[in-house]
Structure formats: structure tokens, C-alpha cells
Design a protein around this motif. Structure first.
Motif, PDB file in Angstrom:
ATOM      1  N   MET A 100       0.843  -1.187   0.000  1.00 41.57           N
ATOM      2  CA  MET A 100       0.000   0.000   0.000  1.00 41.57           C
ATOM      3  C   MET A 100       0.879   1.237   0.000  1.00 41.57           C
ATOM      4  O   MET A 100       2.100   1.169   0.233  1.00 41.57           O
ATOM      5  CB  MET A 100      -0.909  -0.008   1.231  1.00 41.57           C
ATOM      6  N   SER A 101       0.283   2.368  -0.245  1.00 41.98           N
ATOM      7  CA  SER A 101       1.026   3.621  -0.198  1.00 41.98           C
ATOM      8  C   SER A 101       1.216   4.038   1.257  1.00 41.98           C
ATOM      9  O   SER A 101       0.503   3.569   2.163  1.00 41.98           O
ATOM     10  CB  SER A 101       0.263   4.714  -0.947  1.00 41.98           C
ATOM     11  N   PHE A 160      -5.093   3.907   7.696  1.00 42.09           N
ATOM     12  CA  PHE A 160      -5.450   2.752   8.532  1.00 42.09           C
ATOM     13  C   PHE A 160      -5.041   3.006   9.987  1.00 42.09           C
ATOM     14  O   PHE A 160      -5.797   2.708  10.918  1.00 42.09           O
ATOM     15  CB  PHE A 160      -4.778   1.483   8.012  1.00 42.09           C
ATOM     16  N   ALA A 161      -3.846   3.530  10.169  1.00 44.37           N
ATOM     17  CA  ALA A 161      -3.349   3.790  11.526  1.00 44.37           C
ATOM     18  C   ALA A 161      -4.250   4.777  12.256  1.00 44.37           C
ATOM     19  O   ALA A 161      -4.631   4.562  13.420  1.00 44.37           O
ATOM     20  CB  ALA A 161      -1.920   4.311  11.460  1.00 44.37           C
ATOM     21  N   SER A 162      -4.612   5.873  11.589  1.00 41.58           N
ATOM     22  CA  SER A 162      -5.459   6.882  12.232  1.00 41.58           C
ATOM     23  C   SER A 162      -6.839   6.324  12.548  1.00 41.58           C
ATOM     24  O   SER A 162      -7.425   6.632  13.588  1.00 41.58           O
ATOM     25  CB  SER A 162      -5.586   8.107  11.321  1.00 41.58           C
ATOM     26  N   PRO A 214      -9.471  -5.960   0.013  1.00 34.63           N
ATOM     27  CA  PRO A 214      -8.788  -6.871  -0.914  1.00 34.63           C
ATOM     28  C   PRO A 214      -7.768  -6.147  -1.769  1.00 34.63           C
ATOM     29  O   PRO A 214      -7.979  -4.992  -2.163  1.00 34.63           O
ATOM     30  CB  PRO A 214      -9.939  -7.429  -1.756  1.00 34.63           C
ATOM     31  N   PHE A 215      -6.686  -6.849  -2.066  1.00 36.68           N
ATOM     32  CA  PHE A 215      -5.578  -6.259  -2.818  1.00 36.68           C
ATOM     33  C   PHE A 215      -5.605  -6.673  -4.283  1.00 36.68           C
ATOM     34  O   PHE A 215      -5.687  -5.849  -5.175  1.00 36.68           O
ATOM     35  CB  PHE A 215      -4.255  -6.665  -2.161  1.00 36.68           C
ATOM     36  N   ASP A 220     -12.296   0.887  -1.467  1.00 38.54           N
ATOM     37  CA  ASP A 220     -11.029   1.029  -2.184  1.00 38.54           C
ATOM     38  C   ASP A 220     -10.248   2.262  -1.743  1.00 38.54           C
ATOM     39  O   ASP A 220      -9.032   2.233  -1.589  1.00 38.54           O
ATOM     40  CB  ASP A 220     -11.285   1.102  -3.692  1.00 38.54           C
ATOM     41  N   ASP A 221     -10.959   3.378  -1.550  1.00 43.63           N
ATOM     42  CA  ASP A 221     -10.320   4.644  -1.192  1.00 43.63           C
ATOM     43  C   ASP A 221     -10.261   4.739   0.324  1.00 43.63           C
ATOM     44  O   ASP A 221     -11.218   5.147   0.983  1.00 43.63           O
ATOM     45  CB  ASP A 221     -11.125   5.803  -1.786  1.00 43.63           C
ATOM     46  N   VAL A 222      -9.124   4.361   0.899  1.00 42.08           N
ATOM     47  CA  VAL A 222      -9.001   4.251   2.352  1.00 42.08           C
ATOM     48  C   VAL A 222      -9.028   5.636   3.004  1.00 42.08           C
ATOM     49  O   VAL A 222      -8.224   6.505   2.667  1.00 42.08           O
ATOM     50  CB  VAL A 222      -7.704   3.529   2.743  1.00 42.08           C
ATOM     51  N   ARG A 223      -9.965   5.815   3.919  1.00 41.54           N
ATOM     52  CA  ARG A 223     -10.051   7.043   4.706  1.00 41.54           C
ATOM     53  C   ARG A 223     -10.216   6.677   6.170  1.00 41.54           C
ATOM     54  O   ARG A 223     -10.971   5.770   6.515  1.00 41.54           O
ATOM     55  CB  ARG A 223     -11.232   7.906   4.243  1.00 41.54           C
TER      56      ARG A 223
END
Length: 474
Positions: A280-281, A288-290, A373-374, A397-400
Motif C-alpha cells: 500500500m502507499s 489505517f493507523a489513524s 482486498p488487494f 477502495d479509497d481508504v479514509r
């Protein structure tokens, strides 16, 4: 539990040669199956590529079979440049390399082994069927992914015939075309969309390596003496019925992972692991961490050193102050025993890439899932988990961070999460109940295929006589 009938004319143990596809998600289940065969009285030769055997030794993975007599490792080259890197090889590169470089080396290895009774190879190493045929022994192919994923790949041929793939232009990836329903695909859910098929169809190149490779390998499964799959019938009956209509013999022997506790107490920990290949970028990792931080839940997060694309390290991509803010309720590690973690009573949710090993291990432990999913059939697994089996939700798909937080909170305490937990508990019970049948299927596989060299050799020589198109027409 009945043991398989072993040969009686001599005291020599039957000898199974196990050939996994050289990525971790394929090696792990093959190693489990190899250990089961060993416990059933087989000598086992486990064939890794040289590159992956070096990784196995460095990670002490060989300790999994330490002390087992008549269990040995052998290696073949993959034909790629020498490397001591400890990372998963590029999927397209290793797929092309194994198909074109490994066959003669496997034939040479088999010729030098004593008393080979059968070959058990990954379905993506289907050249093993030809090598086994030359020796006059049966070859069972092991499909380590889901049955719905298998049917997703088999339907590539029909999608090609209908002019849907390869795509006409890349705009189809973003203009809504991917939401097209595909309710006519044999063996697939009526709720499937184009975006839910394995990702290797997302190309404009008719000669795309991964699309062509996966399609050819699943079609060649019809040449094998049998196909073994790590799943259970109650979970994937329609897909398995479709497989059995086009493959001479399909044996379900899953879940391979052992299942323990019957009752799940209150669970409060989120377990996060995106597998051995997902990248991932740095921005996505930070999101994900936040989200984990603001969810307020305890978590265990397995962060591979190479999970972030490019030169940025995983640690550098974490938001400032994240480790301090989650001190005492969050733990980051580079590796864990995933099966043991999922079986632990504290774990209430699994944030996963939706690989099939992870999916089955989570179902077997009764743990609901959040899915990101990747690639490959992970998208297909995700759709089935969310819509067909009722045990998961998608992150998107657009992780927030807001979405990650909201999904975790809903999954851990909302009405949707309670329903997911209920369904996960039901699937755990079903998985546990499938164990006796899977063992019986395994014994049938051993007696009817692996220990019967002459059986089905004629059909192996003739090749497939049915096609997926016939299923579509009928």
C-alpha cells in the motif's frame, strides 16, 4: 477416524512429492497438506524453489516439520537472477518463470527420487501433471484458494468470448463499467459484478501475463487425476457443483487449520494483517493507523517491513504521535502465528486482505472480518464474505480514516457487527462439523488416486472432454 489403506506387498512407504507454487500463501497450505499425508504414512519430498527455500530456512519455517522422519525438502531453480532478498517475488515474473523454467528441473528431480508414488502439486504448477504422467504416477492438483475464486478464473474464457475482456480502454476501470452485473456466470453468485472477479482481468492487453497464466492453469486442472481444495461443501456448494461438472474428481479437505473453542466469549481486540504480498502507499497505511487509533479499540497489527510501496519505511509512514497515542492498547509486530491469534478469545474482528488462507482461518475461528482486498481472487472472496456468507464488511477502495473508524465501531458493537458475529459463529460450527467428512475425503483421495497409479491414467492422456461453455449453454 479411519486410516487410509496402505500398500501391503512390500514394507516400503508410499512416497508423495509435494510441489507448491512459490509464494507464501501457497506454500503454507501445501505444507499443512504434506504434514497430513506424512501422518497418513507417506514419505514426503517437499519441493521449493531455491529462492523460497532460502527464505524458509532464514525464517525457521522448516522447524514446522522438525523431527519428522521421512520428510525432506528438495529444491529446483526458478530461472530468475540470483537474489538473497527476503521479499515476495513479483507475481507476474514468478508466474512466467515457473511455467517456462521449472518443468525440466522438476522432471529431473522426480527421475532421481526413489519410489515416487504420486505427485501433489499446486494447481498453478500444472506442468507437474505432465511430469507425473511421464513417470506413470497420478498427480493431484491442490487449489489453495477458494472455489468461488476458481470459478471466477474459469469464467475468464466466457468473458473473453463475449468481448468483455480484455478491456477496450483503461477508462472502463473508472467510468462505472466495473459495476456491470454478471449474473449469468456459471458457478458464480447472482450478485457478482465485474469488479468482483479476480483482478487479473483488469487489462487491455490480450496477452497479459497474469490473465493468461491463471486462465490456462485452471483450465489444465481437467488433466489431473484429481483436484484437491481447501474448503468445505456447506460454504461453497454452488461453486463446487460447477467445478465437479467440469473436473473428473474434486476433493474438499478444508479447513486445513484446526478448530478449537466452541464458544466465543466477548471479544474486544482488532487483529490487522494484510498478508504476505499486499502493498500500500504510505498515505493508505497512515489512514489505517489513524482509523485504528480513533476507533478506541485494542488492536494487534502485523506490519511487514515491505508493506509500503517505494522507499518509505512502514515506521516512517505512521502518523506522528501514533505509537504514543496507542500505547497500552495497540501492538505492532512484523510476524505472528495467525491461527493462534484468531483462536484467541480476545480477538473480535479481523481486518484482512481477504486471502483464502486468512478467510478460512477466520471462519474456522468464528471471527468476523473487515475486508480490504488487494488483488487476484481476493475481490471475489470479499464479495462472497459480505453478501453470500454475511460475515464481513468492506473498508472501500479509497481508504479514509473516518471510514476505517466507522467500520471498526460498527463491526465491534453495532447491529451489523452483531449479525456478522452470529453468522461467523455458525460458519465456525459448520467448519468444525466438516472435519470428519474432510478426513473421509482425504482417505478417499489417498486410496482412489494417490495410491492407484494406473487409475485415471487414460483420462489424463485424453485430456478434458467438457468445457465451461457447455455449462453456460445448459
Amino acid at each position: 477416524m479411519s486410516a487410509a489403506t496402505l500398500p501391503t506387498p512390500t514394507d516400503q512407504e508410499p512416497h508423495a512429492v509435494c510441489v507448491p507454487f512459490p509464494t507464501q500463501g501457497h506454500i503454507t497450505p501445501m505444507l499443512k497438506l504434506a504434514k497430513i499425508l506424512h501422518a497418513r504414512g507417506f514419505r514426503v519430498t517437499f519441493v521449493n524453489t531455491e529462492y523460497n527455500h532460502r527464505r524458509l530456512v532464514r525464517s525457521r519455517g522448516a522447524a514446522a516439520v522438525a523431527g519428522l522422519t521421512a520428510f525432506r525438502f528438495a529444491t529446483i531453480p526458478d530461472g530468475l537472477p540470483e537474489s538473497d532478498a527476503d521479499a515476495t517475488q513479483d507475481p507476474a515474473t514468478i508466474s512466467y518463470a515457473t511455467k517456462h523454467n521449472c518443468p525440466p528441473h522438476l522432471r529431473s528431480l522426480l527421475a532421481g527420487l526413489d519410489g515416487v508414488t504420486c505427485v501433489v502439486a499446486d494447481n498453478l504448477m500444472s506442468f507437474s501433471v505432465d511430469a507425473a504422467r511421464e513417470m506413470g504416477v497420478p498427480c493431484a492438483l491442490f487449489w489453495t484458494a477458494s472455489a468461488c475464486g476458481y470459478m471466477g478464473y474459469r469464467n475468464f474464457r466466457l468473458l473473453i468470448d463475449r468481448g468483455i475482456i480484455p478491456f477496450k480502454d483503461e477508462e472502463q476501470l473508472t467510468n462505472g463499467f466495473m459495476d456491470t452485473p454478471v449474473d449469468w456466470a456459471p458457478g458464480m453468485s447472482k450478485h457478482i459484478r465485474l469488479k468482483d472477479f479476480p483482478t487479473f482481468l483488469r487489462t487491455t492487453d490480450p496477452n497479459d501475463v497474469l490473465m493468461s497464466f491463471q486462465l490456462q492453469e485452471v483450465e489444465r486442472s481437467e488433466y489431473a487425476s484429481a483436484v484437491v481444495i481447501n474448503t468445505f461443501d456447506e460454504l461453497e456448494q454452488p461453486a463446487l457443483d460447477a467445478m465437479r461438472a467440469i473436473i473428473p474428481a474434486v476433493y474438499t479437505i478444508g479447513p486445513l487449520a484446526s478448530v478449537t473453542e466452541q464458544e466465543a466469549p466477548p471479544r474486544s481486540v482488532v487483529y490487522v494483517n494484510f498478508g504476505s504480498i499486499t502493498v500500500m502507499s504510505g498515505q493508505e497505511l497512515a489512514e489505517f493507523a489513524s482509523g485504528l487509533e480513533s476507533s478506541g479499540h485494542d488492536f494487534l497489527w502485523i506490519v511487514r517491513p515491505d508493506v509500503v510501496k517505494g522507499d518509505t519505511s512502514s515506521a516512517a509512514a505512521l502518523p506522528p504521535g501514533f505509537l504514543e497515542a496507542t500505547k497500552g492498547r495497540g501492538l505492532l509486530a512484523s510476524w505472528c502465528d495467525q491461527e493462534a491469534v484468531l483462536r484467541h478469545e480476545a480477538v473480535g474482528l479481523f481486518l484482512t486482505h481477504s486471502g483464502w488462507n486468512s478467510t478460512l482461518e477466520s471462519l474456522g475461528a468464528g471471527v468476523p472480518m473487515l475486508c480490504w482486498p488487494f488483488f487476484a481472487e481476493q475481490q471475489t472472496n470479499c464479495r462472497y464474505k459480505c453478501v453470500e456468507w454475511g460475515v464481513a464488511m468492506e473498508v472501500g477502495d479509497d481508504v479514509r480514516r473516518e471510514a476505517v473508524e466507522a467500520r471498526i465501531r460498527e463491526a465491534m458493537g453495532g447491529d451489523k457487527g452483531k449479525e456478522m458475529a452470529r453468522r461467523a459463529a455458525e460458519w465456525k460450527e459448520a467448519a468444525t462439523g466438516s472435519a470428519a467428512r474432510s478426513l473421509a475425503n482425504l482417505d478417499r483421495l489417498i486410496n482412489d488416486v494417490l495410491l492407484s497409479p494406473a487409475l485415471k491414467m487414460a483420462s489424463m492422456m485424453d485430456g478434458p472432454d467438457q468445457s465451461l461453455a457447455m455449462l453456460s449453454d445448459g
